[in-house]
Design a protein around this motif. Structure first.
Motif, PDB file in Angstrom:
ATOM      1  N   UNK A 175       0.801  -1.080  -0.079  1.00 47.55           N
ATOM      2  CA  UNK A 175       0.101  -0.101   0.000  1.00 47.55           C
ATOM      3  C   UNK A 175       0.954   1.225   0.167  1.00 47.55           C
ATOM      4  N   UNK A 176       0.565   2.056  -0.933  1.00 48.48           N
ATOM      5  CA  UNK A 176       1.130   3.526  -0.872  1.00 48.48           C
ATOM      6  C   UNK A 176       0.857   4.014   0.282  1.00 48.48           C
ATOM      7  N   UNK A 177       1.864   4.992   1.100  1.00 49.66           N
ATOM      8  CA  UNK A 177       1.487   5.557   2.196  1.00 49.66           C
ATOM      9  C   UNK A 177       1.359   7.011   1.782  1.00 49.66           C
ATOM     10  N   UNK A 205       4.316   0.318   2.061  1.00 51.56           N
ATOM     11  CA  UNK A 205       4.266  -0.661   2.967  1.00 51.56           C
ATOM     12  C   UNK A 205       3.700  -2.055   2.517  1.00 51.56           C
ATOM     13  N   UNK A 206       4.491  -3.168   2.902  1.00 52.27           N
ATOM     14  CA  UNK A 206       4.164  -4.376   2.566  1.00 52.27           C
ATOM     15  C   UNK A 206       2.898  -4.762   3.488  1.00 52.27           C
ATOM     16  N   UNK A 231       9.194   0.696   2.268  1.00 54.56           N
ATOM     17  CA  UNK A 231      10.370   0.867   1.327  1.00 54.56           C
ATOM     18  C   UNK A 231      10.258   2.441   0.738  1.00 54.56           C
ATOM     19  N   UNK A 232      11.286   3.204   0.804  1.00 60.66           N
ATOM     20  CA  UNK A 232      11.276   4.483   0.493  1.00 60.66           C
ATOM     21  C   UNK A 232      12.173   4.507  -1.013  1.00 60.66           C
ATOM     22  N   UNK A 233      11.621   5.383  -1.842  1.00 58.86           N
ATOM     23  CA  UNK A 233      12.493   5.681  -3.097  1.00 58.86           C
ATOM     24  C   UNK A 233      13.769   6.329  -2.792  1.00 58.86           C
ATOM     25  N   UNK A 234      14.801   5.612  -3.579  1.00 54.84           N
ATOM     26  CA  UNK A 234      16.165   5.891  -3.420  1.00 54.84           C
ATOM     27  C   UNK A 234      16.956   5.353  -2.458  1.00 54.84           C
TER      28      UNK A 234
END
Length: 64
Positions: A13-15, A21-22, A43-46
């Motif tokens: 799900x995109x926060x 978030x898994x 997970x965050x980009x970069x």
């Protein structure tokens, strides 16, 4: 060699802050093996994990 990586966006799900978030067990498949992701992992980009930018892959798979 360009690594092929597969991840299923339906298990994330995109926060509001843009991170992902898994929400249930997920597997990331690459040329080097399968990585199991547990629910609650963010997970965050970069910020790659195992050299894979999971957030970027999820953005590409689910551009909404």
């Amino acid at each position: 060699m360009n690594e092929a990586v597969k991840v299923s966006p339906k298990e994330f799900e995109k926060q509001p802050d843009g991170s992902w978030l898994c929400v249930k067990n997920s597997d990331i498949k690459s040329n080097y093996g399968v990585y199991r992701i547990a629910p609650g992992t963010t997970f965050e980009k970069g910020k790659p994990l195992w050299g894979i930018d999971v957030a970027e892959l999820l953005e590409q798979a689910n551009p909404n």
